[in-house]
Design an enzyme around this catalytic site. Structure first.
Site, PDB file in Angstrom:
ATOM      1  N   PHE A 132       0.852  -1.185   0.000  1.00  0.00           N
ATOM      2  CA  PHE A 132       0.000   0.000   0.000  1.00  0.00           C
ATOM      3  C   PHE A 132       0.893   1.242   0.000  1.00  0.00           C
ATOM      4  CE2 PHE A 132      -2.967   3.157   1.728  1.00  0.00           C
ATOM      5  CZ  PHE A 132      -4.026   2.956   0.853  1.00  0.00           C
ATOM      6  N   ASP A 201       2.295  -4.930   8.496  1.00  0.00           N
ATOM      7  CA  ASP A 201       1.086  -4.110   8.438  1.00  0.00           C
ATOM      8  C   ASP A 201      -0.105  -5.068   8.375  1.00  0.00           C
ATOM      9  OD1 ASP A 201      -1.150  -2.667   7.519  1.00  0.00           O
ATOM     10  OD2 ASP A 201       0.060  -1.256   6.384  1.00  0.00           O
ATOM     11  N   TYR A 226     -10.498   0.939  10.830  1.00  0.00           N
ATOM     12  CA  TYR A 226     -11.745   1.244  10.126  1.00  0.00           C
ATOM     13  C   TYR A 226     -12.151   0.220   9.088  1.00  0.00           C
ATOM     14  CZ  TYR A 226      -8.284   3.299   6.898  1.00  0.00           C
ATOM     15  OH  TYR A 226      -7.207   3.503   6.076  1.00  0.00           O
ATOM     16  N   LYS A 227     -11.337  -0.805   8.851  1.00  0.00           N
ATOM     17  CA  LYS A 227     -11.715  -1.831   7.882  1.00  0.00           C
ATOM     18  C   LYS A 227     -12.460  -2.957   8.605  1.00  0.00           C
ATOM     19  CE  LYS A 227      -7.682  -0.749   4.980  1.00  0.00           C
ATOM     20  NZ  LYS A 227      -8.369   0.019   3.924  1.00  0.00           N
ATOM     21  N   ARG A 388     -12.942  -4.814  -6.797  1.00  0.00           N
ATOM     22  CA  ARG A 388     -12.637  -5.474  -5.521  1.00  0.00           C
ATOM     23  C   ARG A 388     -13.924  -5.726  -4.750  1.00  0.00           C
ATOM     24  NH1 ARG A 388      -8.352  -2.986  -1.465  1.00  0.00           N
ATOM     25  NH2 ARG A 388     -10.134  -1.614  -1.222  1.00  0.00           N
TER      26      ARG A 388
END
Length: 429
Positions: A132, A201, A226-227, A388
């Protein structure tokens, strides 16, 4: 076979799902089929009341007293201990604070300082080319500060690129584009074999796949809230350090909350013992309180089998999606870019779309209430534009998978995607 399952068959799977009652822990909008929990988790049903309680009673009535009476001051540690149960960490080893990028800056700085002492002369931070971007940006910044070099490799090259030049291996366990899972234990062992540290991560794995940091013998880990942790937009992130490293160095953002005694107001900094030294500024009380609601939705699965049960359902959902797409969307140029081996798949499926514009297809899906997301590539075969789809087993049903593929098939068959009108900026939320 999964590809022959009808909607009634999928409804029967939902009726027999031991995790089905967990869906009631969330507020899901009517008419929305949400397959984007890998970007932003659904709001826990408890979150609005909890936020209102913090604002109206704890802040409005308790005022400054609530740092003690409502336990605000220990929120980073309390929420951190709950997250620890999901990632194979122990009580007192995780704090929830700040943003992912900020926490990565802290732990990568510490890893670099350790490498300077333990392995002087090493100057390479090794990462994956498709990591990312924010992780790579933070690594670039620190490499410039310390005279290090960031080297990037393809996923399959990483093990072979670990050598005596590498100070730190920095990887995201689940790739945000493809959903491919790295072998955390194997790559950590390989890094240690050559004398490097391993920093992970967990943004796309915490709450999505079983993680055991101690079993993998990792050195550092960070992740977002937040995921899959369902903490809301901009939710605080978290940080973990292996106890063998925690007290060796100051982290660089030595703010007052990481002080050994913050309320003595010393002019000289003394870091707190343990992972609390990785705190910096004043905790985000409202954000942490809402994040705690999100983490609690995952902990509610513990009596039902915990992360192992969630993982089993996640794989069943993504297996069904892949099989249905292959059977019902054949001839439209779709291909999965994730691993063929289901055990190497995270809680998402990414599709390249050759016969249509992937962005327009996703916009057409969203217009029909099926929310996934789009990730742009560079136009090459190796990095195409992607559709996705995230499969969060806490609230995603088997009928949701069936209905999403139905919509996708109809959009491709009737070329509804050609009618999609869009703003490019809205694509990358």
């Amino acid at each position: 076979m999964a590809e022959t399952l009808t909607r009634d068959d999928c409804a029967a799977l939902d009726a027999s799902d031991p995790l089905r009652e967990l869906r009631s822990l969330f507020t899901l909008p009517e008419g929305v089929n949400y397959l984007d929990g890998n970007s932003l988790g659904v709001m826990p049903a408890a979150a609005p009341a909890r936020a209102a309680e913090v604002v109206q009673r704890e802040w409005g009535e308790g005022l400054i007293r609530s740092w003690n009476t409502a336990g605000w001051i220990t929120l980073p540690q309390r929420v951190g201990d709950k997250i620890a149960r999901l990632i194979g960490a122990r009580p007192g080893e995780v704090v929830a604070a700040d943003a992912t990028s900020v926490n990565l800056y802290k732990v990568l700085s510490a890893a670099i300082e350790i490498a300077k002492v333990d392995r002087p002369g090493r100057r390479v931070i090794l990462s994956e080319r498709s990591n990312f971007p924010t992780d790579l940006y933070i690594a670039q910044s620190l490499a410039r500060q310390h005279g290090f070099e960031l080297e990037l490799a393809a996923s399959h090259e990483i093990a072979d690129r670990l050598d005596d030049r590498v100070a730190v291996l920095m990887l995201t366990q689940v790739n945000y584009r493809t959903g491919a899972i790295h072998d955390m234990a194997g790559l950590t062992a390989r890094a240690h074999q050559v004398g490097a540290l391993a920093l992970w991560d967990l943004c796309h794995s915490a709450g999505a796949v079983p993680v055991d940091l101690h079993a993998a013998d990792a050195d550092f880990a960070i992740g977002c809230g937040y995921k899959y942790l369902n903490g809301g937009p901009g939710a605080p992130a978290f940080v973990w350090t292996h106890p063998r490293h925690t007290d060796r160095f100051w982290q660089p953002l030595s703010g007052w909350m990481g002080h050994a005694s913050p309320f003595t107001f010393d002019t000289a900094y003394r870091p707190a013992e343990g992972v609390s030294r990785y705190l910096c500024g004043t905790p985000s009380v409202i954000g942490l309180s809402v994040l705690e609601c999100g983490v609690d939705t995952l902990l509610a699965a513990e009596p039902l089998g915990g992360m192992a049960a969630l993982r089993a359902k996640s794989l069943a959902l993504s297996d069904l999606f892949i099989a249905q797409v292959e059977a019902r969307c054949a001839g439209h140029g779709l291909r999965s870019v994730g691993p063929a081996d289901r055990e190497r798949r995270g809680s998402q499926v990414s599709l390249a779309c050759a016969s249509a514009t992937a962005y327009a297809v996703m916009q057409a899906l969203i217009a029909r209430g099926v929310i996934g997301d789009f990730r742009a590539g560079d136009g090459s075969e190796a990095e195409p534009d992607l559709l996705r789809f995230g499969f969060t087993p806490l609230y995603t049903r088997f009928v949701d998978v069936h209905d999403a593929v139905t919509a996708l098939s109809e959009i491709l068959s009737t070329e509804q995607w050609r009618e999609a009108r869009f703003n490019q900026k809205a694509a990358v939320t």
